[in-house]
Design a protein around this motif. Structure first.
Motif, short mmCIF file in Angstrom:
data_model
loop_
_atom_site.label_atom_id
_atom_site.label_comp_id
_atom_site.label_asym_id
_atom_site.label_seq_id
_atom_site.Cartn_x
_atom_site.Cartn_y
_atom_site.Cartn_z
N ARG A 119 2.49 1.76 -3.40
CA ARG A 119 1.51 2.28 -4.36
C ARG A 119 1.21 3.76 -4.11
O ARG A 119 1.09 4.53 -5.05
CB ARG A 119 0.22 1.46 -4.28
CG ARG A 119 0.35 0.09 -4.91
CD ARG A 119 -0.94 -0.67 -4.79
NE ARG A 119 -0.90 -1.90 -5.54
CZ ARG A 119 -1.87 -2.79 -5.53
NH1 ARG A 119 -2.96 -2.60 -4.82
NH2 ARG A 119 -1.75 -3.90 -6.25
N ARG A 120 1.08 4.14 -2.84
CA ARG A 120 0.86 5.56 -2.50
C ARG A 120 2.03 6.41 -2.99
O ARG A 120 1.83 7.47 -3.58
CB ARG A 120 0.69 5.75 -1.00
CG ARG A 120 -0.72 5.56 -0.49
CD ARG A 120 -0.90 6.08 0.93
NE ARG A 120 0.10 5.62 1.89
CZ ARG A 120 0.04 4.46 2.56
NH1 ARG A 120 -0.98 3.65 2.38
NH2 ARG A 120 0.98 4.13 3.41
N ASP A 121 3.25 5.93 -2.74
CA ASP A 121 4.44 6.67 -3.17
C ASP A 121 4.48 6.83 -4.68
O ASP A 121 4.80 7.91 -5.19
CB ASP A 121 5.72 5.97 -2.69
CG ASP A 121 5.90 6.03 -1.19
OD1 ASP A 121 5.18 6.79 -0.51
OD2 ASP A 121 6.76 5.28 -0.67
N SER A 154 0.83 -1.21 0.00
CA SER A 154 0.00 0.00 0.00
C SER A 154 0.86 1.26 0.00
O SER A 154 0.59 2.21 -0.73
CB SER A 154 -0.93 0.02 1.22
OG SER A 154 -1.90 -0.98 1.11
N LYS A 155 1.91 1.25 0.81
CA LYS A 155 2.81 2.40 0.88
C LYS A 155 3.54 2.60 -0.45
O LYS A 155 3.65 3.74 -0.94
CB LYS A 155 3.82 2.22 2.00
CG LYS A 155 4.74 3.42 2.19
CD LYS A 155 5.71 3.19 3.33
CE LYS A 155 6.63 4.35 3.57
NZ LYS A 155 7.10 5.10 2.44
N THR A 215 1.88 6.78 -6.77
CA THR A 215 0.81 7.69 -7.13
C THR A 215 1.24 9.14 -6.85
O THR A 215 1.04 10.03 -7.70
CB THR A 215 -0.48 7.36 -6.36
OG1 THR A 215 -0.85 6.01 -6.66
CG2 THR A 215 -1.60 8.31 -6.72
N PHE A 216 1.84 9.38 -5.69
CA PHE A 216 2.28 10.73 -5.32
C PHE A 216 3.37 11.21 -6.29
O PHE A 216 3.33 12.35 -6.74
CB PHE A 216 2.80 10.74 -3.88
CG PHE A 216 3.25 12.08 -3.41
CD1 PHE A 216 2.33 13.07 -3.12
CD2 PHE A 216 4.60 12.36 -3.30
CE1 PHE A 216 2.75 14.34 -2.72
CE2 PHE A 216 5.04 13.62 -2.88
CZ PHE A 216 4.10 14.60 -2.60
#
Length: 192
Positions: free
Chosen positions: A183-185, A180-181, A187-188
């Protein structure tokens, strides 16, 4: 990370043609098993549609672990257990509706015994599989989770559409939170 079984210098056209000529066409629904861990391994199959995951369970916690994938245009097999009908070391499970051309271990042994060329192919396949697993083992030690995630996406661009977060985390040997982290990174970073 490991290469696709069909996307390298290993010429498996002879084996593909054998599966097309002698193989039984079988369709699997999502979550159907081609092999079940602990039962005699019975099949080598050429995947004509879909994909499969290789699943094993922890000894002490019975937690599910994904160790490998086979995709369309690749072979799916618990090799060499299947050649001798030894117990499968993993369950091989369809990740989506899938079709294969499958042959038995006995058919495969007869195929390999036909000539020097096919006996050589047997050795080359075993060496290739050993190399794939060795590369995967080394990558688990020398790469960070983000690098392994990127390598997986490079090998199988559409895989995230077919796998749960848990499955990806299991294959990469990390927690779902780590995925999840990552993927967030990503995306950001893409928003910058």
């Amino acid at each position: 990370m490991e290469q696709r079984f069909s996307n390298n210098s290993l010429d498996l056209e002879t084996l593909r043609e054998f599966c097309k000529r002698e193989g039984e066409a079988v369709t699997y629904r999502k979550d159907d098993q081609l092999e079940r861990e602990g039962d005699p391994a019975r099949w080598l199959a050429y995947v004509t549609k879909g994909c499969f995951k290789y699943v094993t369970h922890g000894i002490s916690d019975d937690k599910e672990h994904i160790t490998w994938f086979s995709f369309e245009g690749e072979f799916v097999v618990d090799y060499p257990a299947y050649l001798y009908a030894h117990p499968a070391r993993t369950s091989i499970v369809a990740m989506m509706p899938s079709r294969v051309l499958r042959v038995t271990g006995e058919q495969m042994k007869q195929f390999f015994d036909q000539s020097k060329e096919t006996m050589k192919l047997r050795a080359v396949i075993a060496e290739h599989i050993l190399n794939q697993f060795h590369s995967r083992y080394i990558d688990l030690h020398r790469t960070k989770p983000r690098e392994r995630y990127n390598m997986l996406l490079q090998r199988c661009p559409g895989i995230v559409e077919h796998l749960d977060l848990q499955d990806i985390a299991s294959f990469l040997n990390v927690t779902p939170n780590t995925i999840s982290k990552i993927r967030r990174d990503i995306t950001f970073e893409n928003r910058k």
